[in-house]
Design an enzyme around this catalytic site. Structure first.
Site, mmCIF file in Angstrom:
data_model
loop_
_atom_site.group_PDB
_atom_site.id
_atom_site.type_symbol
_atom_site.label_atom_id
_atom_site.label_comp_id
_atom_site.label_asym_id
_atom_site.label_seq_id
_atom_site.Cartn_x
_atom_site.Cartn_y
_atom_site.Cartn_z
ATOM 1 N N SER A 279 46.889 39.676 29.050
ATOM 2 C CA SER A 279 45.618 39.922 29.760
ATOM 3 C C SER A 279 44.643 40.615 28.811
ATOM 4 O O SER A 279 43.948 39.946 28.033
ATOM 5 C CB SER A 279 45.864 40.717 31.048
ATOM 6 O OG SER A 279 46.469 41.967 30.783
ATOM 7 N N ARG A 280 44.604 41.919 28.834
ATOM 8 C CA ARG A 280 43.802 42.696 27.899
ATOM 9 C C ARG A 280 44.632 43.890 27.464
ATOM 10 O O ARG A 280 45.372 44.476 28.272
ATOM 11 C CB ARG A 280 42.508 43.186 28.550
ATOM 12 C CG ARG A 280 41.442 42.116 28.724
ATOM 13 C CD ARG A 280 40.830 41.694 27.380
ATOM 14 N NE ARG A 280 39.778 40.710 27.527
ATOM 15 C CZ ARG A 280 39.930 39.385 27.456
ATOM 16 N NH1 ARG A 280 41.130 38.864 27.245
ATOM 17 N NH2 ARG A 280 38.899 38.581 27.586
ATOM 18 N N GLU A 309 42.149 46.296 19.474
ATOM 19 C CA GLU A 309 42.130 45.118 18.593
ATOM 20 C C GLU A 309 41.048 45.277 17.546
ATOM 21 O O GLU A 309 39.970 45.796 17.864
ATOM 22 C CB GLU A 309 41.899 43.863 19.431
ATOM 23 C CG GLU A 309 43.149 43.480 20.183
ATOM 24 C CD GLU A 309 43.004 42.190 20.996
ATOM 25 O OE1 GLU A 309 42.245 41.301 20.574
ATOM 26 O OE2 GLU A 309 43.684 42.093 22.013
ATOM 27 N N HIS A 327 46.184 37.621 19.750
ATOM 28 C CA HIS A 327 45.263 37.167 20.803
ATOM 29 C C HIS A 327 45.001 35.650 20.701
ATOM 30 O O HIS A 327 43.859 35.217 20.569
ATOM 31 C CB HIS A 327 43.941 37.953 20.724
ATOM 32 C CG HIS A 327 43.186 37.979 22.024
ATOM 33 N ND1 HIS A 327 42.397 39.025 22.428
ATOM 34 C CD2 HIS A 327 43.091 37.062 23.025
ATOM 35 C CE1 HIS A 327 41.842 38.769 23.598
ATOM 36 N NE2 HIS A 327 42.260 37.564 23.985
ATOM 37 N N ALA A 329 46.403 33.414 23.048
ATOM 38 C CA ALA A 329 46.917 32.772 24.264
ATOM 39 C C ALA A 329 46.129 31.528 24.666
ATOM 40 O O ALA A 329 46.688 30.567 25.187
ATOM 41 C CB ALA A 329 46.970 33.778 25.409
HETATM 42 N N1 LIG Z 1 45.071 36.663 26.019
HETATM 43 C C1 LIG Z 1 44.143 35.738 26.176
HETATM 44 O O1 LIG Z 1 43.789 35.011 25.253
HETATM 45 C C2 LIG Z 1 43.538 35.540 27.501
HETATM 46 C C3 LIG Z 1 43.393 36.587 28.369
HETATM 47 N N2 LIG Z 1 42.815 36.392 29.595
HETATM 48 C C4 LIG Z 1 42.725 37.538 30.510
HETATM 49 O O2 LIG Z 1 43.330 37.165 31.738
HETATM 50 C C5 LIG Z 1 42.530 37.622 32.806
HETATM 51 C C6 LIG Z 1 42.800 36.813 34.055
HETATM 52 O O3 LIG Z 1 42.258 35.509 33.966
HETATM 53 P P1 LIG Z 1 42.287 34.522 35.231
HETATM 54 O O4 LIG Z 1 43.674 34.387 35.741
HETATM 55 O O5 LIG Z 1 41.546 33.305 34.877
HETATM 56 O O6 LIG Z 1 41.436 35.397 36.259
HETATM 57 P P2 LIG Z 1 41.571 35.472 37.837
HETATM 58 O O7 LIG Z 1 40.334 36.162 38.295
HETATM 59 O O8 LIG Z 1 41.891 34.126 38.403
HETATM 60 O O9 LIG Z 1 42.848 36.416 38.052
HETATM 61 C C7 LIG Z 1 42.818 37.798 37.934
HETATM 62 C C8 LIG Z 1 43.634 38.369 39.084
HETATM 63 O O10 LIG Z 1 43.773 39.777 38.888
HETATM 64 C C9 LIG Z 1 43.766 40.347 40.184
HETATM 65 N N3 LIG Z 1 43.507 41.782 40.115
HETATM 66 C C10 LIG Z 1 42.304 42.408 39.951
HETATM 67 N N4 LIG Z 1 42.490 43.742 39.981
HETATM 68 C C11 LIG Z 1 43.826 43.946 40.157
HETATM 69 C C12 LIG Z 1 44.635 45.103 40.263
HETATM 70 N N5 LIG Z 1 44.104 46.324 40.223
HETATM 71 N N6 LIG Z 1 45.955 44.935 40.413
HETATM 72 C C13 LIG Z 1 46.504 43.705 40.458
HETATM 73 N N7 LIG Z 1 45.793 42.561 40.380
HETATM 74 C C14 LIG Z 1 44.472 42.700 40.232
HETATM 75 C C15 LIG Z 1 42.671 39.579 40.920
HETATM 76 O O11 LIG Z 1 42.759 39.729 42.325
HETATM 77 C C16 LIG Z 1 42.956 38.165 40.446
HETATM 78 O O12 LIG Z 1 43.832 37.451 41.320
HETATM 79 C C17 LIG Z 1 41.084 37.523 32.273
HETATM 80 O O13 LIG Z 1 40.213 38.394 32.941
HETATM 81 C C18 LIG Z 1 41.250 37.892 30.818
HETATM 82 O O14 LIG Z 1 41.053 39.268 30.617
HETATM 83 C C19 LIG Z 1 42.372 35.167 29.977
HETATM 84 C C20 LIG Z 1 42.484 34.091 29.149
HETATM 85 C C21 LIG Z 1 43.062 34.188 27.831
HETATM 86 O O1 LIG Z 2 39.173 33.955 27.697
HETATM 87 C C1 LIG Z 2 39.598 35.102 27.490
HETATM 88 O O2 LIG Z 2 39.417 36.020 28.296
HETATM 89 C C2 LIG Z 2 40.330 35.373 26.258
HETATM 90 O O3 LIG Z 2 40.915 36.405 26.091
HETATM 91 C C3 LIG Z 2 40.359 34.368 25.181
HETATM 92 O O4 LIG Z 2 40.665 33.153 25.626
#
Ligand SMILES: NC(=O)C1=CN([C@@H]2O[C@H](COP(=O)(O)OP(=O)(O)OC[C@H]3O[C@@H](n4cnc5c(N)ncnc54)[C@H](O)[C@@H]3O)[C@@H](O)[C@H]2O)C=CC1
Ligand SMILES: O=C(O)C(=O)CO
Length: 393
Positions: A279-280, A309, A327, A329
């Site tokens: 996630s982050r 990071e 990073h 993913a």
């Molecule tokens: N490592 C990487 O390259 C990537 C990281 N990400 C991270 O993943 C995150 C999620 O992406 P999606 O699934 O598309 O978003 P999404 O909005 O579909 O899912 C996020 C979920 O977190 C839940 N949430 C919010 N606050 C919470 C809390 N306090 N406790 C538990 N759950 C909580 C929300 O209700 C939601 O269901 C992004 O915001 C981004 O930061 C996303 C893509 C790539």
């Molecule tokens: O989309 C995001 O939030 C990322 O971390 C990179 O894909």
């Protein structure tokens, strides 16, 4: 005075000036903009992370929109500079936008786009890869092999954990968390416990249906449980005497999820558990994690993201029980090209005055290379605050 920033220019006579702070994969995103009278300027500066001053210099006196990156600090200074330059459109090339001060953008009338959906499966696959790599000690074993240390099969050599039939915990069962859960359940017949602020109805239905299918096949069914707190996910293991083997973090980063995993929560997890974070970084207290890894050699982590990071907290790089990747993913070609297209279309759509796509969970029409994209902005997070109209398409 900031130094001049080097750029590459496409369609120099275009009416609208759109900046991308980084070169992005593919050329479709450039075409989508140049076909609509945009002059596209891509920053070719060597350093990976651009400073606010560099971006102010890039924006200059006239700029209609910017595509930015998650490494950049998009706050008051940049949105004010963009607004002064006549710009009303910004998009992160990412679904996460914790690097963006959305209130500041709204104050200056700038729309903030993000890129949901196109990276769901790619990111979930990396989380699954890290879960497997951690469970089966793949990186440690690879290093051992390359070091010439293998001198024959041994009963105790790199013994890891079996996933099948164990419990997978998911914190944040949104798009990515749900996709990851499905992979682990379908692939390894794991039971699910999840925690989210909202009920993941479709995921629950999937697990119920899959469980029924397994039962009708004479196999042990899988089950799901929605936890009422994150602690319940961590504690579940002791309650049911079932190893909650793997916990994967997929929430957004905000003040409710900052250091969600800390010294106290780590202490509640099984000593042999696996923790994955795609996630982050700041969702995990990385200093506490390093201590926990030192004290519990059988506890393993798979990390794609880090608190500061591009740095890792001291000691993390030395831990054999940590698998760390930079990073990556969302790093599949299809996804990265799709993210670039969505970011470009968010900016283009706002410049053209298009409405906002009503369903950011279905962005397929925007990433289909064989047909022109809908005349809409795929995903604008402050659409409501800016009073933007929703697409009827
Ligand atoms: N490592 C990487 O390259 C990537 C990281 N990400 C991270 O993943 C995150 C999620 O992406 P999606 O699934 O598309 O978003 P999404 O909005 O579909 O899912 C996020 C979920 O977190 C839940 N949430 C919010 N606050 C919470 C809390 N306090 N406790 C538990 N759950 C909580 C929300 O209700 C939601 O269901 C992004 O915001 C981004 O930061 C996303 C893509 C790539
Ligand atoms: O989309 C995001 O939030 C990322 O971390 C990179 O894909």
């Amino acid at each position: 005075m900031a130094k001049p920033v080097s750029i590459e220019v496409w369609n120099p006579n275009g009416k609208y000036r759109v900046i991308s702070t980084k070169a992005m994969p593919g050329t479709r995103w450039i075409r989508l903009l140049t076909d609509h009278d945009c002059r596209v300027e891509i920053c070719t500066q060597k350093q990976t992370i651009l400073s606010v001053e560099d971006i102010v210099a890039l924006i200059g006196d006239k700029c209609d929109g910017v595509i930015g990156q998650l490494t950049e600090d998009w706050g008051e200074v940049l949105f004010s500079a963009l607004s002064k330059a006549g710009g009303k459109a910004f998009s992160n090339m990412a679904v996460g936008y914790n690097n963006v001060d959305v209130n500041a953008a709204t104050k200056y009338g700038v729309s903030v786009g993000n890129t949901p959906g196109v990276l769901t499966e790619t990111t979930a696959e990396l989380a699954a890869s890290l879960s497997l790599a951690a469970a089966r000690r793949i990186v440690e074993a690879d290093e051992f092999m390359r070091a010439g240390l293998y001198d024959g099969w041994l009963p105790h050599l790199f013994v890891g954990n079996l996933l099948k039939g164990q419990t997978v915990g998911v914190i944040g069962a949104g798009r990515i968390g749900s996709a990851y859960a499905r992979m682990m359940i379908e692939g390894f017949k794991m039971n699910l416990i999840y925690y989210d602020l909202y009920q993941a109805t479709r995921l629950e239905k999937f697990v119920t249906g899959y469980g029924e299918f397994l039962k009708s096949n004479g196999e042990l069914p899988v089950s799901w449980k929605r936890a009422s707190s994150m602690e319940e996910v961590l504690r579940e293991a002791d309650v049911v005497r079932n190893l909650c083997l793997s916990i994967s973090l997929h929430p957004i980063l905000d003040k409710t999820t900052y250091h969600l995993i800390n010294k106290n929560s780590l202490a509640k997890m099984k000593k042999e558990a696996i923790l994955v974070n795609c996630s982050r970084g700041p969702v995990v207290d990385e200093v506490a994690l390093v201590e926990h890894l030192k004290e519990n050699p059988m506890f393993r982590v798979g990390l794609d993201v880090f608190e500061d990071e591009p740095y890792m907290k001291p000691g993390l790089a030395d831990m054999k029980n940590a698998v760390v990747v930079p990073h990556i993913a969302s790093a599949s070609k299809w996804t990265r090209e799709g993210m670039a297209a969505l970011a470009a279309l968010n900016v283009l759509g706002k410049i053209k005055g298009y409405p906002v796509w009503a369903n950011p969970n279905n962005i397929d029409p925007f990433v289909n290379e064989n047909s022109p994209p809908p005349a809409a902005c795929p995903s604008i997070v402050n659409a409501k605050a800016l009073g933007l109209t929703s697409s009827k398409l």
